[in-house]
Enzyme design. Structure first.
Site, PDB file in Angstrom:
ATOM      1  N   TYR A  78      42.656   5.641  33.721  1.00 52.00           N
ATOM      2  CA  TYR A  78      43.788   6.569  33.843  1.00 52.00           C
ATOM      3  C   TYR A  78      43.846   7.483  32.622  1.00 52.00           C
ATOM      4  CZ  TYR A  78      48.391   8.437  34.805  1.00 52.00           C
ATOM      5  OH  TYR A  78      49.434   9.294  35.073  1.00 52.00           O
ATOM      6  N   PHE A 130      44.049  38.560  43.207  1.00 53.79           N
ATOM      7  CA  PHE A 130      43.545  37.495  44.066  1.00 53.79           C
ATOM      8  C   PHE A 130      44.772  36.766  44.609  1.00 53.79           C
ATOM      9  CE2 PHE A 130      42.159  33.301  45.334  1.00 53.79           C
ATOM     10  CZ  PHE A 130      41.253  33.693  46.299  1.00 53.79           C
ATOM     11  N   THR A 131      44.655  36.284  45.849  1.00 51.21           N
ATOM     12  CA  THR A 131      45.826  35.769  46.577  1.00 51.21           C
ATOM     13  C   THR A 131      46.629  34.733  45.779  1.00 51.21           C
ATOM     14  OG1 THR A 131      44.322  34.216  47.656  1.00 51.21           O
ATOM     15  CG2 THR A 131      44.835  36.252  48.846  1.00 51.21           C
ATOM     16  N   ASP A 221      39.783  35.029  34.542  1.00 46.24           N
ATOM     17  CA  ASP A 221      39.581  34.186  35.721  1.00 46.24           C
ATOM     18  C   ASP A 221      38.078  33.951  35.788  1.00 46.24           C
ATOM     19  OD1 ASP A 221      39.079  33.056  38.178  1.00 46.24           O
ATOM     20  OD2 ASP A 221      40.630  34.164  39.215  1.00 46.24           O
ATOM     21  N   LYS A 264      33.638  26.800  42.681  1.00 50.05           N
ATOM     22  CA  LYS A 264      32.713  27.924  42.897  1.00 50.05           C
ATOM     23  C   LYS A 264      31.528  27.758  41.954  1.00 50.05           C
ATOM     24  CE  LYS A 264      36.704  29.590  44.683  1.00 50.05           C
ATOM     25  NZ  LYS A 264      37.951  28.817  44.661  1.00 50.05           N
ATOM     26  N   ARG A 388      39.664  39.518  54.888  1.00 47.45           N
ATOM     27  CA  ARG A 388      40.133  39.926  53.567  1.00 47.45           C
ATOM     28  C   ARG A 388      40.618  41.352  53.701  1.00 47.45           C
ATOM     29  NH1 ARG A 388      40.478  35.311  50.024  1.00 47.45           N
ATOM     30  NH2 ARG A 388      42.206  35.361  51.462  1.00 47.45           N
ATOM     31  N   PHE A 454      47.797  34.324  55.261  1.00 50.17           N
ATOM     32  CA  PHE A 454      46.475  34.265  55.887  1.00 50.17           C
ATOM     33  C   PHE A 454      46.035  32.833  56.197  1.00 50.17           C
ATOM     34  CE2 PHE A 454      44.288  32.891  52.045  1.00 50.17           C
ATOM     35  CZ  PHE A 454      45.174  33.305  51.066  1.00 50.17           C
TER      36      PHE A 454
HETATM   37  N1  F0G Z   1      40.477  32.886  41.480  1.00 48.41           N
HETATM   38  C1  F0G Z   1      39.559  33.371  42.319  1.00 48.41           C
HETATM   39  C2  F0G Z   1      38.848  34.620  41.969  1.00 48.41           C
HETATM   40  C3  F0G Z   1      39.267  32.708  43.514  1.00 48.41           C
HETATM   41  O1  F0G Z   1      38.348  33.197  44.323  1.00 48.41           O
HETATM   42  C4  F0G Z   1      39.961  31.514  43.816  1.00 48.41           C
HETATM   43  C5  F0G Z   1      39.716  30.797  45.063  1.00 48.41           C
HETATM   44  C6  F0G Z   1      40.900  31.036  42.909  1.00 48.41           C
HETATM   45  C7  F0G Z   1      41.139  31.744  41.750  1.00 48.41           C
HETATM   46  C8  F0G Z   1      41.695  29.780  43.172  1.00 48.41           C
HETATM   47  O2  F0G Z   1      40.893  28.672  43.027  1.00 48.41           O
HETATM   48  O3  F0G Z   1      40.765  27.677  45.324  1.00 48.41           O
HETATM   49  O4  F0G Z   1      40.205  26.344  43.296  1.00 48.41           O
HETATM   50  O5  F0G Z   1      42.543  26.952  43.788  1.00 48.41           O
HETATM   51  N2  F0G Z   1      39.084  31.319  46.008  1.00 48.41           N
HETATM   52  C9  F0G Z   1      38.746  30.688  47.275  1.00 48.41           C
HETATM   53  C10 F0G Z   1      38.081  31.686  48.149  1.00 48.41           C
HETATM   54  C11 F0G Z   1      39.886  29.995  47.933  1.00 48.41           C
HETATM   55  O6  F0G Z   1      37.798  31.342  49.310  1.00 48.41           O
HETATM   56  O7  F0G Z   1      37.787  32.789  47.703  1.00 48.41           O
HETATM   57  P1  F0G Z   1      41.117  27.335  43.908  1.00 48.41           P
END
Ligand code: F0G
Length: 462
Positions: A78, A130-131, A221, A264, A388, A454
């Site tokens: 832990y 980014f979303t 990022d 990623k 997108r 989305f």
């Molecule tokens: N920043 C970028 C540029 C991303 O593409 C993503 C996730 C995140 C942050 C968030 O990271 O998913 O680990 O919480 N992108 C995925 C995509 C979901 O399909 O592009 P996460």
């Protein structure tokens, strides 16, 4: 014997396949039922009903035997897991940041950073939204302002660094709001929503020096910073002799910290982190992480997940790996271009983006043309892609639809998962949908969640 003179120099993946996972193409009728059940939202399809899954490159990677070996020796304590210290050592050495705060994935890190630095009424400039990043900035009371260069909005512009920040736009935002209203600049590498487009080291240096003048923090990022480093090595004058590791290190050296989705570049299935240089910010982040993610030495990851990520980071900066990774994406891009399919250029690092404004130009954006195309591609070949465009852009604070200039479908390539034959099949299916574009109509929304719509919205054909 008559051997052709122009023998090509093909590349091949620097790995071979040890384990296989079976996939199946459901028949036409099964695909129709599956898509209707999913409300024409590819996020709501069952994985079992998908033949080739290009929804995302996030967490869909194939780990190496070295990573699986690390999984087996993970330390599940832990507190104070050996794998936390291993990951901390790798992040310090490869990314160069002093403090590591592990999180379950990227958005966990975005949450912590936004809560710690953003106050109500603040403005956060960045190179395209980014979303999840924007969601967390606004959830913390801030407003995101896009300062990416104009070329990013043009799918046909061949600018080599379409992810760059426009320095004049950034300076104007600082003038307008004042540096004390800007907690940090949100700087993304290989800008996802622009089509996986890189930034240049020169741009990072310029942004850094403007930030330094005004005492504004610069936060990276780093989700696809390794893929960006590959493009810098290929395209930026003076960088050809540098290693991927050197370029990545230099990118990070201008930053005060980063959020990272290990799913990623990190070539794992789960995990992420926040990394910062400032001692006091790190202390605050460690206080917060225990409330939202887990103890500061695991932050939502199992010990084995941290172990796999540490190995994945080391593998990600090997030249042979990153070359094959990015060039495989380019292979799909070239195939599609040969068929005459309009795609965003230059080809992205993790995905090829279809330019739906040119493919379904007869469908008004309010009828979700990219969402429709993604559905049609599933019907055609059991291939799952992601919208997108207007659906992903969501609504503004007044509840109005945001109409982004880019209306795209993303074909995202998981790392080390598919072969060239899969991508051949994908390109043929996309071309077939394009062939019957004139007979395709729009969609209407029949269920809309209150945020990040989305993921779960449902649609019906008009
Ligand atoms: N920043 C970028 C540029 C991303 O593409 C993503 C996730 C995140 C942050 C968030 O990271 O998913 O680990 O919480 N992108 C995925 C995509 C979901 O399909 O592009 P996460």
């Amino acid at each position: 014997m008559q051997i052709k003179t122009d023998i090509p120099n093909s590349w091949a993946e620097p790995w071979k396949i040890k384990t296989v996972e079976h996939i199946r193409l459901p028949n036409k009728n099964e695909r129709k039922i599956a898509l209707e059940d999913a409300g024409w939202n590819t996020f709501l399809l069952k994985s079992e009903d998908v033949f080739i899954d290009l929804l995302t490159d996030s967490g869909t990677n194939a780990m190496s035997d070295r990573q699986w070996a690390a999984i087996m020796t993970g330390d599940e304590a832990y507190a104070g897991s050996r794998d936390y210290y291993k990951l901390e050592e790798v992040v310090r050495r490869v990314y160069g940041f002093k403090h590591l705060i592990p999180t379950h994935q990227g958005r966990g890190a975005e949450h912590l950073l936004s809560q710690l630095l953003i106050s109500s009424g603040d403005v956060v400039p960045g190179n395209m939204y980014f979303t999840t990043t924007k969601f967390h900035q606004e959830y913390a009371g801030g407003t995101f302002v896009d300062v990416i260069i104009d070329e990013a909005q043009d799918p046909t512009s061949t600018h080599p660094f379409k992810g760059n920040i426009d320095i004049d736009k950034l300076a104007a935002v600082i003038d307008e709001h004042g540096a004390d209203k800007i907690p940090y600049i949100s700087y993304e590498t290989n800008v996802n929503m622009a089509g996986g487009q890189p930034v240049s080291l020169e741009n990072i240096r310029e942004v850094h020096s403007l930030c330094a003048q005004h005492g504004i923090k610069l936060m990276l990022d780093a989700t696809r910073a390794v893929e960006n480093s590959y493009f810098i090595k290929c395209r930026e004058p003076g960088c050809q002799e540098k290693t991927i590791a050197e370029i990545l290190w230099e990118i990070c050296s201008y930053m005060d910290g980063c959020t990272m989705s290990g799913k990623k570049d990190g070539i794992v299935n789960i995990g992420g982190f926040l990394a910062v240089n400032d001692d006091s910010l790190a202390q605050q982040a460690r206080n917060l992480v225990v409330a939202f993610e887990g103890l500061h030495t695991y932050g939502g990851m199992a010990g084995r997940d941290m172990a796999a990520l540490a190995v994945g980071i080391e593998e990600s900066i090997e030249y042979n790996y990153i070359y094959a990774r990015v060039e495989q994406v380019g292979y799909l891009g070239r195939k599609l271009a040969e068929f005459g399919v309009p795609v965003v250029v230059p080809f992205g690092g993790h995905a090829i983006y279809l330019d739906i404004n040119r493919i379904l130009s007869h469908i008004p954006q309010a009828q979700f043309p990219a969402q429709r195309f993604a559905g049609e591609l599933y019907l055609e070949g059991g291939i799952r892609a992601m919208e997108r465009g207007i659906v992903s852009a969501g609504r503004d604070k007044q509840g109005r639809n945001i109409f982004p200039s880019l209306e795209l479908v993303r074909l995202t390539i998981p790392r080390r998962v598919y072969t060239q034959s899969h991508l051949d099949v994908v390109s043929e299916s996309v071309a077939r949908v394009c062939q019957r574009a004139d007979s395709i109509g729009g969609l209407e929304i029949i269920y809309e969640p209150s945020h990040l719509r989305f993921f779960q919205a449902r649609f019906s054909p008009i």
